[in-house]
Motif scaffolding. Structure first.
Motif, PDB file in Angstrom:
ATOM      1  N   SER A   1       0.830  -1.208   0.000  1.00  0.00           N
ATOM      2  CA  SER A   1       0.000   0.000   0.000  1.00  0.00           C
ATOM      3  C   SER A   1       0.863   1.255   0.000  1.00  0.00           C
ATOM      4  O   SER A   1       0.530   2.254  -0.650  1.00  0.00           O
ATOM      5  CB  SER A   1      -0.930   0.000   1.219  1.00  0.00           C
TER       6      SER A   1
ATOM      7  N   TYR B   1       1.036   4.047  -3.055  1.00  0.00           N
ATOM      8  CA  TYR B   1       0.799   5.469  -2.788  1.00  0.00           C
ATOM      9  C   TYR B   1       1.833   6.340  -3.510  1.00  0.00           C
ATOM     10  O   TYR B   1       1.481   7.304  -4.198  1.00  0.00           O
ATOM     11  CB  TYR B   1       0.845   5.744  -1.283  1.00  0.00           C
TER      12      TYR B   1
ATOM     13  N   GLN C   1       1.619   6.237  -7.398  1.00  0.00           N
ATOM     14  CA  GLN C   1       0.481   7.004  -7.898  1.00  0.00           C
ATOM     15  C   GLN C   1       0.733   8.506  -7.858  1.00  0.00           C
ATOM     16  O   GLN C   1       0.118   9.254  -8.619  1.00  0.00           O
ATOM     17  CB  GLN C   1      -0.770   6.665  -7.092  1.00  0.00           C
ATOM     18  N   ARG C   2       1.645   8.936  -7.016  1.00  0.00           N
ATOM     19  CA  ARG C   2       1.936  10.365  -6.910  1.00  0.00           C
ATOM     20  C   ARG C   2       3.214  10.769  -7.619  1.00  0.00           C
ATOM     21  O   ARG C   2       3.725  11.870  -7.431  1.00  0.00           O
ATOM     22  CB  ARG C   2       1.963  10.768  -5.427  1.00  0.00           C
TER      23      ARG C   2
ATOM     24  N   ASP D   1      -4.802   2.185   5.206  1.00  0.00           N
ATOM     25  CA  ASP D   1      -4.885   3.540   4.644  1.00  0.00           C
ATOM     26  C   ASP D   1      -4.461   4.582   5.675  1.00  0.00           C
ATOM     27  O   ASP D   1      -3.814   5.592   5.334  1.00  0.00           O
ATOM     28  CB  ASP D   1      -6.298   3.839   4.149  1.00  0.00           C
TER      29      ASP D   1
ATOM     30  N   VAL E   1      -0.632   4.489   5.958  1.00  0.00           N
ATOM     31  CA  VAL E   1       0.000   5.203   4.849  1.00  0.00           C
ATOM     32  C   VAL E   1      -0.048   6.711   5.097  1.00  0.00           C
ATOM     33  O   VAL E   1       0.950   7.423   4.905  1.00  0.00           O
ATOM     34  CB  VAL E   1      -0.671   4.846   3.510  1.00  0.00           C
ATOM     35  N   ARG E   2      -1.181   7.216   5.535  1.00  0.00           N
ATOM     36  CA  ARG E   2      -1.302   8.652   5.828  1.00  0.00           C
ATOM     37  C   ARG E   2      -0.310   9.072   6.905  1.00  0.00           C
ATOM     38  O   ARG E   2       0.292  10.153   6.826  1.00  0.00           O
ATOM     39  CB  ARG E   2      -2.715   9.000   6.297  1.00  0.00           C
TER      40      ARG E   2
END
Length: 313
Positions: A17, A21, A24-25, A212, A215-216
């Motif tokens: 994950s 992340y 994707q960025r 999630d 990850v944040r």
């Protein structure tokens, strides 16, 4: 130029994950996996990352890699010993302590923004109240002993070399890509197949946090500033849930006919009836708080397994 990130264990349960992340960025993503490691979780990302196999055993190769890629962030998620089947003490020391030291030594002259190391709530041992970062650590397993040692190693390097190193103590993570045999995956699989959900007493408690939110927290930590240097932060929700309550929620969310069977097998040595994080420090310093309620997270995770179960099996 793209920012570069180096992730160990980037093909694992949490690492997949995290890797996704940053891909994707648009980051320049470098992922290290163990020799022979299965990369099924990130197979769809392989054309967008640089993958290294076996490099974590070679400090000179790591030095060269860091000098060439100039990582903005290093995220060390690789670990061994978190599962009952992983009981080799020598391997725990090699992966959880020696590998970390090689990474710290190889990057000591690299001006990275943040070096993040995955810790474990098991470092605290047993508590009747919320676990706080300044509590005395009393590891409750050999795995926890090595993770506690890794925390001390990080704090030493942060102080001795004035490096922005931070330990994030994970509580009980659940979500997509869970390893076979882990609790939440096992309960969901049983529920989706309408099989009995077998528990020990069911009174064992855990602080469940969705990937999630993890990850944040990692992203927040990268830009946390000097107040996070050499520090430890809990990543949990601050709420404990018994295994029986978890099973009931899964059965309900899955629309399952499964029966929940208590006392189906003996408890394990490290089971506890109270287990939750104090999140005050993470909220104050990192500006992070778990957002995903257990009911919402379970619903998302169940739907993921509905779609992916056939592929994984």
């Amino acid at each position: 130029m793209k920012k570069s990130v180096f992730i160990t264990g980037g093909a694992g349960f949490v690492g997949a994950s995290v890797t996704q992340y940053f891909v994707q960025r648009g980051w320049d993503v470098h992922v290290a996996v163990r020799s022979g490691g299965d990369v099924w979780r990130i197979r769809h990302l392989l054309s967008k990352i640089t993958l290294y196999t076996g490099i974590l055993k070679d400090e000179k190769q790591l030095e060269k890699l860091f000098q060439n890629t100039h990582p903005y962030a290093i995220i060390h998620l690789a670990a061994f010993g978190a599962y009952p089947s992983q009981d080799e003490w020598a391997k725990m020391i090699e992966v959880n302590i020696n590998t970390l030291k090689r990474l710290l030594d190889a990057s000591v002259d690299i001006p990275y923004k943040r070096f993040i190391v995955a810790g474990s709530s098991s470092e605290y041992g047993y508590r009747d109240t919320a676990m706080m970062e300044n509590d005395r650590i009393m590891p409750n397993s050999l795995y926890a002993v090595t993770k506690a040692s890794a925390t001390h190693l990080c704090q030493y390097y942060a102080t001795r070399h004035k490096k922005p190193i931070t330990v994030l103590r994970f509580f009980n993570i659940y979500g997509p890509f869970e390893e076979e045999g882990r609790l939440v995956r096992s309960v969901i699989e049983s529920a989706l197949q309408n099989n009995p959900i077998k528990l020990a007493t069911g009174r064992e408690a855990r602080d469940f946090i969705h990937t999630d939110d993890i990850v944040r927290a990692i992203v927040k930590t990268i830009s946390a500033g000097s107040r996070a240097d050499g520090e430890v932060f809990n990543l949990g929700t601050g709420k404990e849930t018994t295994i029986y309550e978890l099973a009931k929620k899964v059965v309900c969310k899955a629309g399952s006919q499964s029966k929940i069977v208590k006392n189906a097998y003996p408890g394990r040595a490290w089971d506890a009836y109270h287990w939750k994080a104090s999140t005050e420090k993470s909220e104050k310093v990192l500006g992070w708080k778990a957002k995903i309620l257990l009911e919402e997270g379970l619903k998302k995770t169940i739907e993921w397994y509905r779609q992916e179960l056939r592929i994984m099996n």
